[in-house]
Design an enzyme around this catalytic site. Structure first.
Site, mmCIF file in Angstrom:
data_model
loop_
_atom_site.group_PDB
_atom_site.id
_atom_site.type_symbol
_atom_site.label_atom_id
_atom_site.label_comp_id
_atom_site.label_asym_id
_atom_site.label_seq_id
_atom_site.Cartn_x
_atom_site.Cartn_y
_atom_site.Cartn_z
ATOM 1 N N ASP A 1 -4.737 6.092 0.556
ATOM 2 C CA ASP A 1 -3.408 5.550 0.218
ATOM 3 C C ASP A 1 -3.359 5.037 -1.221
ATOM 4 O OD1 ASP A 1 -5.162 3.528 1.256
ATOM 5 O OD2 ASP A 1 -3.477 2.158 1.491
ATOM 6 N N ASP B 1 -7.500 -3.304 -3.125
ATOM 7 C CA ASP B 1 -7.693 -3.931 -1.816
ATOM 8 C C ASP B 1 -8.853 -4.916 -1.917
ATOM 9 O OD1 ASP B 1 -5.703 -2.246 -1.070
ATOM 10 O OD2 ASP B 1 -6.811 -1.232 0.518
#
Lengths: 318, 318
Positions: free
Chosen positions: B66, B209
């Site tokens: 992603d 992240d």
């Protein structure tokens, strides 16, 4: 069988058209097949009722990115959405290699099995009531068409004859439909005497990129629908040179010669604008094809949905 | 520097939010940098004024799909749109390997050079007037933040003092601004006497992240803006378990402790709905963060555009 176009642009997406993807939806209304998976095919699915849980197989025509770069994301999202059942991918061997490399290099863990079938050695693949064959095409890289044919055609009772002979509807009709024997009013009836000649099995041919439609002549002789690229009009094709694509005139001329009842063109160069007052516009492709072809001609748009009924008639349903 | 969010969803796209991508646009109004490139980033670009011809570099925070599955399609489209100049890609080594494998396995020919810089060995990278450092984070795979800092801050003349001393505007001011000497009305003037103390260089930290915002403490001590994931609210994070993400409370608490003036949250789980009357909604994340943080809090949306001016103030401009 319904055909739902998820992308109709060649090479690059435009605001109106995504790159290639086509869903074929069985009459169950849920089971479906995906032919090609350009980038953002999963995004297009968000605007349809198609679920990755009902996806029966993905079939890729060739390795070019506008036909397969949506695969990793679609597979990843199916995993995140909880898919557990195995998924069949029919594709050139290079695509399988690419997916495996992608899984390894980008830490893509899938909680379901991918069953790769190499298109080069496919022969035919049977699933539910459809038989799929792969047909080699001509492009810059190996490219294939997929030919979907109904495997069995259900028997249809000659209800007019039954009525004329005074045989009333009921369990007896069911027996006769299965080809069995039954006794009615002292007469022994044979099922085969009350079955209509079987209709033609439905057949849909979905081409990949291809500069030689004649390669599809045999499959198209008994097909009701051909979905084929028409990347350019002939004048642009002449300018662009030999890049392995078909001009609209060429495909339409082939469809006319093959006696195809329905031709759906797709995979349009981004230069052809949706606004038909612009130049060049998508209407230039339509006009060029219409001049060569007297059957039913469609130019696919994203999210257009066509239905091929059992009588072999194709119509736009959404 | 403008920040244009191209995707603000974690994992999978939604109808409202694409997966991660962030454009940083220089004050030139054309040169830009792309941090992360989730699938369909190129599609998002079609709805902005950003051109792939002006793209200075792509920086990828980690290998998860992603954040990088939009790369091959973006590179291919840049080629089809005629890009010729080399393109720098700063990324984990695995991403470079994946792009090379993709080029080979999917016949992706690029008519421009890719210059891969391994984030693991980046140190700092200098381009135009920005210096970029990579900062290691904590996630399931190696993940990095990118810290953009203005390399040089232009001198500002103390025009009030010049006016007070009767030194009129003109070429002499230009000379003084460059730190030179000049003679005016028999006096020798030294440039350094007429320069204001330099303003703080602008600094923007864009996280990948990360489940440990404290790792950004040193960089954030002098930053005006932190862009950071807030994938979940704390209750959901507790249920989901240790998957390497930050809850809103954790990031906001860090920003408060660091004295950060501006915090932009992004990368929201698809479960948080845009409709704030739904549950859970994006407003749950906002409320949780606001309870911890007294600075200026933003929850990014796709295509939101923020401007960081030279005074270090961030505002929403589109």
């Amino acid at each position: 069988m319904d055909l739902i176009f998820l992308g109709t642009s060649s090479g690059t997406p435009t605001k109106q058209r995504n790159v290639t993807g086509l869903a074929l939806l069985e009459e169950t209304g849920s089971n479906w097949y995906l032919v090609d998976c350009g980038e953002a095919t999963q995004h297009q699915l968000l605007h349809t009722a198609l679920s990755v849980h009902d996806l029966q197989a993905i079939l890729i025509t060739h390795v070019h990115g506008d036909h397969c770069y949506g695969l990793p994301g679609l597979l990843a999202s199916a995993a995140m959405l909880g898919r557990k059942q195995p998924l069949t991918i029919i594709a050139p061997a290079g695509v399988a290699d690419w997916i495996r490399a992608t899984q390894q290099l980008t830490a893509l863990f899938l909680p379901y099995t991918l069953q790769f079938l190499s298109v080069e050695e496919l022969g035919s693949w049977q699933h539910n009531n459809w038989t799929v064959r792969a047909l080699p095409l001509s492009h810059r890289v190996p490219s294939y068409a997929y030919c979907f044919t109904e495997t069995t055609v259900e028997a249809t009772l000659d209800t007019a004859r039954l009525a004329a002979e005074g045989i009333p509807p009921g369990p007896l009709w069911g027996l006769l439909k299965k080809g069995g024997e039954a006794v009615h009013a002292g007469r022994t009836l044979k099922g085969n005497d009350y079955l209509l000649p079987p209709r033609a099995p439905r057949r849909i041919v979905v081409g990949g990129d291809n500069d030689n439609p004649d390669l599809l002549a045999e499959a198209c002789a008994t097909a009701q629908v051909l979905v084929h690229e028409a990347t350019y009009t002939q004048d642009v094709a002449d300018k662009v040179g030999d890049v392995g694509h078909s001009a609209a005139a060429r495909v339409a001329g082939f469809a006319e010669a093959a006696g195809l009842p329905h031709l759906v063109l797709t995979h349009f160069s981004a230069r052809y604008q949706a606004d038909i007052s612009a130049s060049p516009s998508i209407d230039d492709i339509r006009a060029e094809a219409a001049a060569q072809y007297r059957g039913q001609l469609w130019l696919a748009e994203d999210f257009a949905r066509y239905r091929l009924n059992k009588a072999g008639q194709l119509s736009l349903v959404g």
